[in-house]
Design an enzyme around this catalytic site. Structure first.
Site, PDB file in Angstrom:
ATOM      1  N   HIS A  63       1.582   2.103  -3.555  1.00 41.83           N
ATOM      2  CA  HIS A  63       0.486   2.879  -4.147  1.00 41.83           C
ATOM      3  C   HIS A  63       0.521   4.334  -3.667  1.00 41.83           C
ATOM      4  O   HIS A  63       0.396   5.276  -4.450  1.00 41.83           O
ATOM      5  CB  HIS A  63      -0.873   2.288  -3.735  1.00 41.83           C
ATOM      6  CG  HIS A  63      -1.258   1.035  -4.468  1.00 41.83           C
ATOM      7  ND1 HIS A  63      -1.414   1.013  -5.827  1.00 41.83           N
ATOM      8  CD2 HIS A  63      -1.551  -0.213  -4.032  1.00 41.83           C
ATOM      9  CE1 HIS A  63      -1.796  -0.216  -6.203  1.00 41.83           C
ATOM     10  NE2 HIS A  63      -1.871  -0.981  -5.129  1.00 41.83           N
ATOM     11  N   GLU A 122       0.831  -1.214   0.000  1.00 40.63           N
ATOM     12  CA  GLU A 122       0.000   0.000   0.000  1.00 40.63           C
ATOM     13  C   GLU A 122       0.862   1.259   0.000  1.00 40.63           C
ATOM     14  O   GLU A 122       0.479   2.281  -0.569  1.00 40.63           O
ATOM     15  CB  GLU A 122      -0.971  -0.005   1.184  1.00 40.63           C
ATOM     16  CG  GLU A 122      -1.943  -1.183   1.207  1.00 40.63           C
ATOM     17  CD  GLU A 122      -2.710  -1.401  -0.097  1.00 40.63           C
ATOM     18  OE1 GLU A 122      -2.885  -0.418  -0.858  1.00 40.63           O
ATOM     19  OE2 GLU A 122      -3.105  -2.550  -0.390  1.00 40.63           O
ATOM     20  N   GLU A 178      -0.307  -0.683  -9.796  1.00 34.67           N
ATOM     21  CA  GLU A 178       0.103  -1.977  -9.234  1.00 34.67           C
ATOM     22  C   GLU A 178       1.589  -2.239  -9.483  1.00 34.67           C
ATOM     23  O   GLU A 178       2.228  -2.954  -8.716  1.00 34.67           O
ATOM     24  CB  GLU A 178      -0.757  -3.113  -9.785  1.00 34.67           C
ATOM     25  CG  GLU A 178      -2.205  -3.091  -9.311  1.00 34.67           C
ATOM     26  CD  GLU A 178      -2.363  -3.253  -7.800  1.00 34.67           C
ATOM     27  OE1 GLU A 178      -1.488  -3.847  -7.142  1.00 34.67           O
ATOM     28  OE2 GLU A 178      -3.381  -2.764  -7.270  1.00 34.67           O
TER      29      GLU A 178
END
Lengths: 493, 493
Positions: free
Chosen positions: A262, A259, A288
């Site tokens: 991201h 995460e 991704e």
């Protein structure tokens, strides 16, 4: 409205739309982290109302006029117009009623999914899933306008990619992945899993350290717990979530790093692009690529796991792993697990291939939601050689379908492929990368990614974004080479 | 649009407006509890964009047409129309640009205020305050349309009340309050303050118990920390906040009970009114009557403090207070403190009177923001007999002006007055109230309030709401009688 002012007026209008889209993101974040459980139905109405506003703005007829008149002065403006045109084209195809209905149903569906998953009960989720599938089929038909319906949905997450292209890609990848999987599972050497108990608070502290190690900017973010970890937001408010399993700290640590990948992408975008269409990642596939390269090519490298082993030993004492070499093997242990988000790098894309086929069937109407469980379990046994023992290990494991994310799964595989290419480029550009990572210094790799990819946001198409960063056309080759080399050595094949 | 469908169409439109207003509330909650500090500027743009949407809906010309055509079939529908008409009238007077500008500036101002307060530095806050005052003057002028500007702002929080009426009320109250204050401060008996250290986590646990004791529904709410405690939301998502001072547990406990009063009002409204104009409290004055009666007439009663003493002894051991009688005196200790939210019941309305005069001057233009500190400090010395020692104890203590809440302060005093009347009615209706409270059972009092007042939401005007609940016209008499009786006995006057 005039040629002179059209671009300025358009961008001013769009800025408020982008700001409202951020608000929608905050509502989702709130719902998945802190919202009282009794608020589900009300929240669904709130999100539907806001979706109505957003849809109204995205399909506003003035956009067509501005787009007609506006003359881009540079590449940046041209890209802004390209993305606004795309958004407007899609929005005008979907009736407002449908857009609002999807927002309402998927908002409520998420809570129902979480309850069904906790209760391991497919029947609790099935009526809702059927409703979501029905609505997404309708949306796909509206967007496709006669073309392939599933393609129309993929296009939302990875513009320019088709199911046929993904299918061909997966056909090329599958034999090498399956051969690698068979070789690894049949190897004499098999690293043991981690054992023992790792307390929640200590894991969370370690996860926070890992986020900082990968350059997460805490002044523009925060970390909370969620059933299904996600990151959320753009610009100056990009939040991450994680989860803790006390017997498996890798679950928390690697989903956090994922995460953070991201989040760092969003936080790394040129601040001038904030609250414009360029101010978000180029596509979910490119997104991704960042989360997966942070998590795997960097986070699960021999060099970085060596550093992590040291930090975990400091925090948790002796946890039964002899040395950094054994830790590296354990952190990369290959097994036929049920859960995609916990899958090793060898199995991960096989999970995606299976979801791709199933969700394509659901959208095209060749698979009905009531037949999904059987289809899932049959396919899982074929591909993974293991029978699914309960729905939370099967079709209830992922949040995606409950929130209407059909066409999203392929972007994980594309992200892996892009990550393979990007890592090849980084290794050339940063010769002492492993020395840096062994010291827990990720800045060589993450700085390269920020400079060569992240800062551009939506300036280039997804394909251009990756190609420009790598210096070559992306393909599955570098990823498969990397996997065969890494796991060949690790499993002494 | 036809007579037959106008009401239905109007209410459908309004429902989405109410849902979006809830979203705005969630953004404020987020900003004051969990938002990353670097997100301030972006959040201001998000809130301005959403305010633009809300203002556009509230001033939408279709509302005028629907209001013209709609025929209310019952009192409930008539009240809905009354509230929508009022909202529409106000919205059409304020330009959208101004409404958005106020949203933007006050969103950012809140963070600046919090920093200035923490740094005890008026100069950090002054430019922002001047900007807020300038915008609120402009809004007040637009709303007043030639009438008194400050009245136009009060009307937002307490429809039907004027500055002249408040002024006359305060003139009637002041002599009895000042006389009581002088008598109490001059009394021979003076209860000691609480001393010692009360850990953060234990305080928070106790606060959660107190919220439950007062009937807070955790399935539709949650509790977080905030610089300036508040409650937020309507319907099925009504959140509270608190703060902890480790040397003063009453700060946390009584501000929690106060916010629970607000929250229980919202949560107690007839669920049929959810996401309609009736689905919120009748006014801020009525709201404050609930928070203040929970906090003071109930929470600081001899009976309830006896129960609280027992619970605190269980949690914190011997904390230096001999018995329940001494604890009651300490919990009601009267002193010339700086901080309104920590003020005892005798001083509280004197704080309000001072803020009322100052903010009326700021809006009417007889006081400029740069002169506020001196005006505050001079007045505080006059009214409280103590010199303000630092800005965080003076003009920087309250969040209100930073977020543009001018005209709000009088509602606290009105709330106190209403609370006095309501308590008189409860004591008649629930003869064994003190026995219940001594057992920590608040349901007799809170159930009466829910049944007789809370459930009606916005069905009646504020004045009607309180009059119907009490069975008599509200006035300051019951409050002043209650204060003189309570503190006369407590201070052995």
């Amino acid at each position: 409205m005039s040629v002179d002012t059209a671009y300025t007026e358009l961008m001013e209008f769009q800025r408020q739309t982008e700001a409202l889209a951020q608000v929608m993101g905050r509502l989702s974040w709130d719902q998945e982290t802190v919202m009282p459980r009794g608020a589900t139905a009300q929240r669904a109405e709130e999100m539907a109302a806001l979706e109505g506003v957003l849809h109204g703005r995205r399909s506003d007829p003035r956009l067509a006029e501005w787009l007609e008149l506006a003359m881009p002065e540079d590449d940046e403006a041209a890209s802004q117009l390209r993305l606004i045109r795309r958004m407007h084209d899609r929005a005008t195809k979907v009736p407002s009623r449908l857009a609002q209905e999807i927002a309402r149903v998927t908002s409520a569906a998420q809570g129902i999914w979480a309850e069904a998953r906790a209760a391991d009960d497919v029947s609790m989720f099935l009526p809702t899933l059927s409703e979501v599938v029905r609505l997404k089929r309708e949306e796909a038909a509206a967007l496709a306008a006669g073309r392939d319906r599933y393609d129309a949905l993929i296009d939302d997450y990875e513009p320019g990619v088709t199911a046929a292209a993904v299918s061909a890609l997966f056909d090329r990848m599958r034999p090498r992945l399956v051969a690698l999987r068979e070789a690894v599972l049949g190897a004499a050497f098999q690293p043991p899993p981690l054992s023992g108990h790792f307390g929640l608070e200590a894991q969370v502290r370690m996860a926070r350290d890992l986020a900082a190690t990968f350059g997460y900017d805490w002044s523009r973010g925060r970390m909370d717990m969620a059933v299904h970890p996600f990151s959320s937001g753009s610009g100056c408010d990009v939040r991450i979530t994680t989860r803790v399993v006390e017997t498996d700290p890798f679950n928390c640590f690697y989903s956090t790093i994922h995460e953070v990948g991201h989040a760092c992408y969003e936080l790394g975008i040129d601040p001038d692009y904030a609250l414009t269409p360029l101010g978000a990642g180029a596509s979910m596939g490119v997104h991704e690529s960042q989360s997966r390269i942070y998590e795997n090519q960097i986070g699960r490298s021999r060099a970085f796991t060596g550093w992590l082993f040291g930090r975990m030993t400091e925090r948790f004492g002796d946890f039964g792993v002899a040395d950094a070499e054994a830790f590296y093997a354990t952190a990369n242990r290959v097994q036929s697990g049920y859960i995609r988000t916990e899958a090793d790098e060898v199995h991960y894309n096989l999970h995606i291939m299976m979801r791709f086929d199933l969700e394509r069937g659901l959208i095209r109407g060749t698979l009905e939601p009531e037949d999904l469980e059987e289809a899932w379990n049959t396919r899982f046994l074929e591909d993974f050689g293991v029978a699914v023992d309960r729905p939370s290990h099967g079709m209830l494991q992922d949040v995606h379908w409950s929130v209407g994310l059909f066409g999203y799964f392929p972007t994980y595989a594309l992200g892996n492929i892009y990550a393979g290419c990007l890592m090849q480029a980084i290794r050339e550009a940063v010769p002492d990368l492993d020395d840096q990572l062994a010291r827990g210094d990720t800045s060589g790799a993450t700085g390269w990614l920020r400079e060569n990819l992240q800062r551009h946001g939506g300036l280039f198409t997804p394909h251009e974004t990756v190609t420009r960063a790598c210096g070559f056309e992306p393909s599955e080759g570098p990823l498969l080479d990397y996997l065969e080399t890494k796991f060949g050595a690790l499993y002494r094949l």
